[in-house]
Design a protein around this motif. Sequence first.
Motif, PDB file in Angstrom:
ATOM      1  N   GLY A  51       0.548  -1.142  -0.092  1.00 19.33           N
ATOM      2  CA  GLY A  51      -0.280   0.393   0.016  1.00 19.33           C
ATOM      3  C   GLY A  51       0.604   1.471   0.223  1.00 19.33           C
ATOM      4  N   HIS A  52       2.048   1.107   0.930  1.00 20.24           N
ATOM      5  CA  HIS A  52       2.913   2.420   1.046  1.00 20.24           C
ATOM      6  C   HIS A  52       3.775   2.577  -0.579  1.00 20.24           C
ATOM      7  CE1 HIS A  52       2.342   3.683   4.838  1.00 20.24           C
ATOM      8  NE2 HIS A  52       3.111   2.620   5.612  1.00 20.24           N
ATOM      9  N   ALA A  53       3.653   1.379  -1.371  1.00 18.06           N
ATOM     10  CA  ALA A  53       4.378   1.715  -2.579  1.00 18.06           C
ATOM     11  C   ALA A  53       3.582   2.185  -3.544  1.00 18.06           C
ATOM     12  CB  ALA A  53       4.670   0.008  -2.439  1.00 18.06           C
ATOM     13  N   LEU A  54       2.644   1.249  -3.357  1.00 13.43           N
ATOM     14  CA  LEU A  54       1.448   2.109  -4.582  1.00 13.43           C
ATOM     15  C   LEU A  54       1.310   3.430  -4.406  1.00 13.43           C
ATOM     16  CD1 LEU A  54      -0.240   1.678  -6.999  1.00 13.43           C
ATOM     17  CD2 LEU A  54      -1.928   0.670  -5.709  1.00 13.43           C
ATOM     18  N   VAL A  55       1.019   3.485  -3.499  1.00 19.28           N
ATOM     19  CA  VAL A  55       0.594   5.351  -3.157  1.00 19.28           C
ATOM     20  C   VAL A  55       1.830   6.202  -3.322  1.00 19.28           C
ATOM     21  CG1 VAL A  55      -0.748   7.000  -1.954  1.00 19.28           C
ATOM     22  CG2 VAL A  55      -1.399   4.567  -1.606  1.00 19.28           C
ATOM     23  N   ALA A  56       1.965   6.046  -2.959  1.00 16.06           N
ATOM     24  CA  ALA A  56       3.966   6.838  -3.507  1.00 16.06           C
ATOM     25  C   ALA A  56       3.981   6.953  -4.755  1.00 16.06           C
ATOM     26  CB  ALA A  56       4.825   5.990  -3.225  1.00 16.06           C
ATOM     27  N   LEU A  57       4.136   5.822  -5.850  1.00 11.19           N
ATOM     28  CA  LEU A  57       4.194   6.091  -6.988  1.00 11.19           C
ATOM     29  C   LEU A  57       3.090   7.058  -7.669  1.00 11.19           C
ATOM     30  CD1 LEU A  57       5.450   2.235  -8.033  1.00 11.19           C
ATOM     31  CD2 LEU A  57       6.752   3.936  -8.117  1.00 11.19           C
ATOM     32  N   LEU A  58       1.962   6.417  -7.159  1.00 11.17           N
ATOM     33  CA  LEU A  58       0.700   7.720  -7.914  1.00 11.17           C
ATOM     34  C   LEU A  58       0.662   8.771  -7.591  1.00 11.17           C
ATOM     35  CD1 LEU A  58      -1.965   4.882  -7.234  1.00 11.17           C
ATOM     36  CD2 LEU A  58      -1.165   5.123  -9.138  1.00 11.17           C
ATOM     37  N   SER A  59       1.456   9.493  -5.836  1.00  9.86           N
ATOM     38  CA  SER A  59       1.493  10.877  -5.712  1.00  9.86           C
ATOM     39  C   SER A  59       3.443  11.174  -6.416  1.00  9.86           C
ATOM     40  CB  SER A  59       1.632  10.405  -4.472  1.00  9.86           C
ATOM     41  OG  SER A  59       2.616   9.699  -3.509  1.00  9.86           O
ATOM     42  N   GLY A  60       3.582  10.404  -7.042  1.00  8.45           N
ATOM     43  CA  GLY A  60       4.830  11.456  -7.886  1.00  8.45           C
ATOM     44  C   GLY A  60       5.948  10.857  -7.540  1.00  8.45           C
ATOM     45  N   ARG A  61       6.080   9.471  -6.568  1.00 10.20           N
ATOM     46  CA  ARG A  61       7.142   9.832  -6.004  1.00 10.20           C
ATOM     47  C   ARG A  61       7.766   8.276  -6.361  1.00 10.20           C
ATOM     48  NH1 ARG A  61       7.773  12.254  -0.656  1.00 10.20           N
ATOM     49  NH2 ARG A  61       9.252  10.417  -0.005  1.00 10.20           N
ATOM     50  N   GLN A  62       8.695   8.322  -5.347  1.00  7.35           N
ATOM     51  CA  GLN A  62      10.594   8.300  -6.813  1.00  7.35           C
ATOM     52  C   GLN A  62      10.370   6.729  -5.496  1.00  7.35           C
ATOM     53  OE1 GLN A  62      14.471   8.725  -7.494  1.00  7.35           O
ATOM     54  NE2 GLN A  62      14.494   7.012  -8.809  1.00  7.35           N
ATOM     55  N   LEU A  63       9.800   5.426  -5.890  1.00  8.84           N
ATOM     56  CA  LEU A  63      10.424   4.113  -5.064  1.00  8.84           C
ATOM     57  C   LEU A  63      11.675   3.533  -5.082  1.00  8.84           C
ATOM     58  CD1 LEU A  63       8.913   2.634  -3.102  1.00  8.84           C
ATOM     59  CD2 LEU A  63       7.696   0.631  -5.018  1.00  8.84           C
ATOM     60  N   THR A  64      12.142   3.298  -4.149  1.00 13.95           N
ATOM     61  CA  THR A  64      13.426   3.160  -3.519  1.00 13.95           C
ATOM     62  C   THR A  64      13.293   1.703  -3.481  1.00 13.95           C
ATOM     63  OG1 THR A  64      13.984   4.268  -1.963  1.00 13.95           O
ATOM     64  CG2 THR A  64      14.852   5.348  -4.034  1.00 13.95           C
TER      65      THR A  64
END
Length: 231
Positions: A51-64
């Motif tokens: 959930g954290h990862a998906l919303v991070a991507l949807l909000s324009g953040r770069q998942l590391t």
Amino acid sequence: MGDVWQDVLSVQPHPDQWIIIGAAAVALAVVLLGQPWRVARNVVTIAHEGGHALVALLSGRQLTGIRLHSDTSGVTVSRGRPTGIGMILTVFAGYVAPSVIGLLGILMLMAGRITALLWLSIVVLAAMLLMIRNLYGVISIVATGAVVFGVSWFTPHEVQAAFAYLFIWFLLFAGVRPVIELQSQRMRQPSPHSDADQLARLTGLPGTFWVMVFLLVNAAVTLLGVWMLFF
């Protein structure tokens, strides 16, 4: 592969009501009982960090990267603005993800997309595997994916249906207990790194407020899921 694709896209018949009720009872028992919960909670952690990862991507953040630990904790790291709505939504998503995923799964089950649900789960796990950054996380993802694949590939539709309902009921019911555990841990050993306390710093609202929001959202989603299937 054509036959497999046809199975994935086809609509399966709904199982008997007693199978749905039995799966719900078993899932609830797993959530409430100590030893089964300690094992099954790894699945909740996967959903939480997903959930954290998906919303991070949807909000324009770069998942590391994502790390899953043997104590059923986890960490998802992303890059971007340290404040703002994107960060708030990313932090918020973790504790509500299992229940929300459970509700979405119920929609698929009600549409008869049992095999599609299992294969979608495998695809999501495979995508998460690419971002795992520790050995235990790899083992946890691969083991979960292997179970789902084994059921979807080697068992008849009746067994797939029972497993799918058990899996979705578990995610739906499992959303509440981690929130209670979070508040208990905050009372015993306060940590500025919990999701609730990170939200407190981001929004100015107390961490306990966010714990209550997590609890209310998950309880409401759980009740909605039960109502959808039985009423």
